[in-house]
Motif scaffolding. Structure first.
Motif, PDB file in Angstrom:
ATOM      1  N   ASN A   1       0.826  -1.199   0.000  1.00  5.46           N
ATOM      2  CA  ASN A   1       0.000   0.000   0.000  1.00  5.46           C
ATOM      3  C   ASN A   1       0.861   1.250   0.000  1.00  5.46           C
ATOM      4  OD1 ASN A   1      -2.473  -1.417   0.214  1.00  5.46           O
ATOM      5  ND2 ASN A   1      -2.247  -1.562   2.432  1.00  5.46           N
ATOM      6  N   LEU A   2       0.334   2.314  -0.579  1.00  3.00           N
ATOM      7  CA  LEU A   2       0.832   3.651  -0.341  1.00  3.00           C
ATOM      8  C   LEU A   2       0.032   4.233   0.816  1.00  3.00           C
ATOM      9  CD1 LEU A   2       1.212   5.171  -3.929  1.00  3.00           C
ATOM     10  CD2 LEU A   2       3.020   4.291  -2.439  1.00  3.00           C
ATOM     11  N   VAL A   3       0.710   4.812   1.795  1.00  4.02           N
ATOM     12  CA  VAL A   3       0.054   5.341   2.983  1.00  4.02           C
ATOM     13  C   VAL A   3       0.471   6.799   3.169  1.00  4.02           C
ATOM     14  CG1 VAL A   3      -0.277   5.089   5.475  1.00  4.02           C
ATOM     15  CG2 VAL A   3       0.090   3.060   4.046  1.00  4.02           C
ATOM     16  N   ILE A   4      -0.506   7.678   3.327  1.00  4.54           N
ATOM     17  CA  ILE A   4      -0.202   9.070   3.650  1.00  4.54           C
ATOM     18  C   ILE A   4       0.363   9.121   5.060  1.00  4.54           C
ATOM     19  CG2 ILE A   4      -1.187  11.364   3.992  1.00  4.54           C
ATOM     20  CD1 ILE A   4      -3.267  10.714   1.884  1.00  4.54           C
ATOM     21  N   ASP A   5       1.398   9.903   5.239  1.00  6.90           N
ATOM     22  CA  ASP A   5       2.077  10.034   6.526  1.00  6.90           C
ATOM     23  C   ASP A   5       1.054  10.147   7.661  1.00  6.90           C
ATOM     24  OD1 ASP A   5       3.616  10.648   8.706  1.00  6.90           O
ATOM     25  OD2 ASP A   5       4.513  12.456   7.858  1.00  6.90           O
ATOM     26  N   PRO A   6       0.930   9.124   8.522  1.00  9.00           N
ATOM     27  CA  PRO A   6      -0.096   9.161   9.571  1.00  9.00           C
ATOM     28  C   PRO A   6       0.157  10.222  10.632  1.00  9.00           C
ATOM     29  CG  PRO A   6       1.296   7.223   9.814  1.00  9.00           C
ATOM     30  CD  PRO A   6       1.684   7.855   8.514  1.00  9.00           C
ATOM     31  N   SER A   7       1.375  10.788  10.658  1.00  6.18           N
ATOM     32  CA  SER A   7       1.673  11.849  11.623  1.00  6.18           C
ATOM     33  C   SER A   7       1.500  13.244  11.035  1.00  6.18           C
ATOM     34  CB  SER A   7       3.113  11.689  12.142  1.00  6.18           C
ATOM     35  OG  SER A   7       4.054  11.923  11.093  1.00  6.18           O
ATOM     36  N   ALA A   8       1.054  13.324   9.789  1.00  6.29           N
ATOM     37  CA  ALA A   8       0.889  14.633   9.145  1.00  6.29           C
ATOM     38  C   ALA A   8      -0.135  15.462   9.912  1.00  6.29           C
ATOM     39  CB  ALA A   8       0.443  14.451   7.697  1.00  6.29           C
ATOM     40  N   PRO A   9       0.207  16.695  10.271  1.00  8.83           N
ATOM     41  CA  PRO A   9      -0.727  17.507  11.060  1.00  8.83           C
ATOM     42  C   PRO A   9      -1.976  17.918  10.289  1.00  8.83           C
ATOM     43  CG  PRO A   9       1.178  18.806  10.383  1.00  8.83           C
ATOM     44  CD  PRO A   9       1.482  17.384  10.025  1.00  8.83           C
ATOM     45  N   ASN A  10      -1.903  17.870   8.961  1.00  5.47           N
ATOM     46  CA  ASN A  10      -3.050  18.276   8.140  1.00  5.47           C
ATOM     47  C   ASN A  10      -3.819  17.084   7.593  1.00  5.47           C
ATOM     48  OD1 ASN A  10      -0.978  17.420   6.490  1.00  5.47           O
ATOM     49  ND2 ASN A  10      -1.340  18.945   4.879  1.00  5.47           N
ATOM     50  N   LEU A  11      -3.663  15.923   8.199  1.00  8.96           N
ATOM     51  CA  LEU A  11      -4.277  14.716   7.663  1.00  8.96           C
ATOM     52  C   LEU A  11      -5.803  14.848   7.598  1.00  8.96           C
ATOM     53  CD1 LEU A  11      -3.658  11.943   6.533  1.00  8.96           C
ATOM     54  CD2 LEU A  11      -3.698  11.024   8.853  1.00  8.96           C
ATOM     55  N   ALA A  12      -6.404  15.424   8.612  1.00 10.02           N
ATOM     56  CA  ALA A  12      -7.859  15.580   8.599  1.00 10.02           C
ATOM     57  C   ALA A  12      -8.306  16.468   7.456  1.00 10.02           C
ATOM     58  CB  ALA A  12      -8.329  16.160   9.937  1.00 10.02           C
ATOM     59  N   ALA A  13      -7.510  17.514   7.148  1.00 11.19           N
ATOM     60  CA  ALA A  13      -7.881  18.451   6.093  1.00 11.19           C
ATOM     61  C   ALA A  13      -7.743  17.848   4.709  1.00 11.19           C
ATOM     62  CB  ALA A  13      -7.025  19.721   6.203  1.00 11.19           C
ATOM     63  N   ILE A  14      -6.764  16.963   4.526  1.00  8.35           N
ATOM     64  CA  ILE A  14      -6.523  16.416   3.183  1.00  8.35           C
ATOM     65  C   ILE A  14      -7.250  15.094   2.946  1.00  8.35           C
ATOM     66  CG2 ILE A  14      -4.285  17.539   3.031  1.00  8.35           C
ATOM     67  CD1 ILE A  14      -2.946  14.902   3.608  1.00  8.35           C
ATOM     68  N   TYR A  15      -7.876  14.546   3.991  1.00  9.54           N
ATOM     69  CA  TYR A  15      -8.523  13.243   3.859  1.00  9.54           C
ATOM     70  C   TYR A  15      -9.607  13.250   2.781  1.00  9.54           C
ATOM     71  CZ  TYR A  15     -11.564   9.296   5.099  1.00  9.54           C
ATOM     72  OH  TYR A  15     -12.356   8.186   5.065  1.00  9.54           O
ATOM     73  N   GLY A  16     -10.455  14.258   2.773  1.00  9.31           N
ATOM     74  CA  GLY A  16     -11.521  14.306   1.775  1.00  9.31           C
ATOM     75  C   GLY A  16     -10.977  14.339   0.364  1.00  9.31           C
TER      76      GLY A  16
ATOM     77  N   ALA B   1      -8.133  13.166  -0.541  1.00  6.31           N
ATOM     78  CA  ALA B   1      -7.548  11.847  -0.792  1.00  6.31           C
ATOM     79  C   ALA B   1      -8.617  10.854  -1.262  1.00  6.31           C
ATOM     80  CB  ALA B   1      -6.850  11.329   0.459  1.00  6.31           C
ATOM     81  N   LEU B   2      -9.838  10.966  -0.739  1.00  5.82           N
ATOM     82  CA  LEU B   2     -10.922  10.102  -1.207  1.00  5.82           C
ATOM     83  C   LEU B   2     -11.133  10.262  -2.706  1.00  5.82           C
ATOM     84  CD1 LEU B   2     -13.775  10.434   1.464  1.00  5.82           C
ATOM     85  CD2 LEU B   2     -12.377   8.404   0.997  1.00  5.82           C
ATOM     86  N   THR B   3     -11.086  11.492  -3.186  1.00  3.93           N
ATOM     87  CA  THR B   3     -11.310  11.739  -4.612  1.00  3.93           C
ATOM     88  C   THR B   3     -10.162  11.215  -5.454  1.00  3.93           C
ATOM     89  OG1 THR B   3     -10.262  13.946  -4.743  1.00  3.93           O
ATOM     90  CG2 THR B   3     -12.542  13.847  -3.975  1.00  3.93           C
ATOM     91  N   ARG B   4      -9.037  10.892  -4.834  1.00  2.48           N
ATOM     92  CA  ARG B   4      -7.885  10.322  -5.548  1.00  2.48           C
ATOM     93  C   ARG B   4      -7.823   8.812  -5.403  1.00  2.48           C
ATOM     94  NH1 ARG B   4      -8.304  14.995  -6.786  1.00  2.48           N
ATOM     95  NH2 ARG B   4      -6.606  16.515  -7.047  1.00  2.48           N
ATOM     96  N   GLY B   5      -8.862   8.225  -4.819  1.00  3.35           N
ATOM     97  CA  GLY B   5      -8.923   6.766  -4.719  1.00  3.35           C
ATOM     98  C   GLY B   5      -8.358   6.187  -3.444  1.00  3.35           C
TER      99      GLY B   5
END
Length: 244
Positions: free
Chosen positions: A26-41, A43-47
């Motif tokens: 898997n490719l995983v977005i850095d789970p410690s990224a402080p902006n993870l909540a902001a970019i999650y939506g 990321a959904l549109t990118r699959g």
């Protein structure tokens, strides 16, 4: 406007959860990224998809079977079987509530996993497994409860983003399989998305011909990612599914 840098990590190869003779990565977005909540939506549109605190996308060296899929909520039309499912469950009360751990939820979750995933690695969960898998402190998660006369029959774990709803996981009473609660949960999530004016319900990954993953093409129109773009899944001889 300042651009954001998103770090991606690639997991080591591990056993595939869908095909016993394949490995997966898997490719995983850095789970410690402080902006993870902001970019999650976005990321959904990118699959991408969320499991616990990880936002991931399959990235297997020799396999592209997992295809991101979503349903345009406003365009969805239930087929005959789905209409029967709605009628069969018309006696249920449906409510979305905040994601949380309770003994009632965990008891149902454990019964479901022990019945549906016996000896598959997910059975006999501990209480910590419940939250670790279903939601996290930053995720926009709600629980869609399905109840009969107050008795909990099912829970559809649902992320609510500006880009749409994401069907994260559904667990239900294994003694109520005749109701088709998995199907009913998706139909209720689609109705929820329409009421909220959200464009899509994201269903994770579709795998053509897989006994546990091919059902997603029953929700029409279904969009899948091809060549980096969302396109309608062709309703041809290869993908058509007859209504029962």
């Amino acid at each position: 406007m300042k651009s954001e840098v998103v770090r991606l990590f690639q997991t080591l190869p591990h056993d595939c959860g869908y095909y016993a003779d394949r490995s997966a990565q898997n490719l995983v977005i850095d789970p410690s990224a402080p902006n993870l909540a902001a970019i999650y939506g976005l990321a959904l549109t990118r699959g991408f998809r969320r499991a616990g605190g990880h936002v991931y996308h399959p990235h297997c060296a020799q396999c592209r079977a997992c295809v991101p899929c979503r349903v345009p909520a406003a365009a969805f039309v239930p087929n005959r079987s789905q209409r029967r499912c709605l009628a069969r469950n018309a006696d249920l009360a449906v409510a979305d509530v905040p994601a949380a751990y309770t003994a009632e939820y965990f008891h149902l979750y454990r019964r479901y996993l022990d019945a549906r995933h016996a000896d598959g690695g997910m059975d006999h969960p501990a209480p910590d497994d419940f939250a670790r898998f279903l939601y996290t402190h930053w995720s926009p998660t709600r629980f869609l409860e399905l109840r009969k006369d107050g008795r909990l029959l099912g829970v559809a774990v649902t992320d609510v983003c500006a880009e749409g709803l994401s069907a994260v996981y559904t667990f239900y009473d294994p003694a109520e399989t005749a109701r088709g609660l998995g199907t009913f949960a998706i139909l209720q999530q689609l109705a929820w998305a329409r009421r909220a004016g959200l464009a899509h319900l994201y269903l994770g990954y579709w795998i053509a011909g897989h006994p546990k993953m091919d059902y997603k093409r029953l929700y029409r129109p279904l969009q899948v990612v091809r060549g980096g773009q969302w396109v309608d899944l062709a309703d041809d001889a290869e993908t058509a599914v007859a209504e029962d």
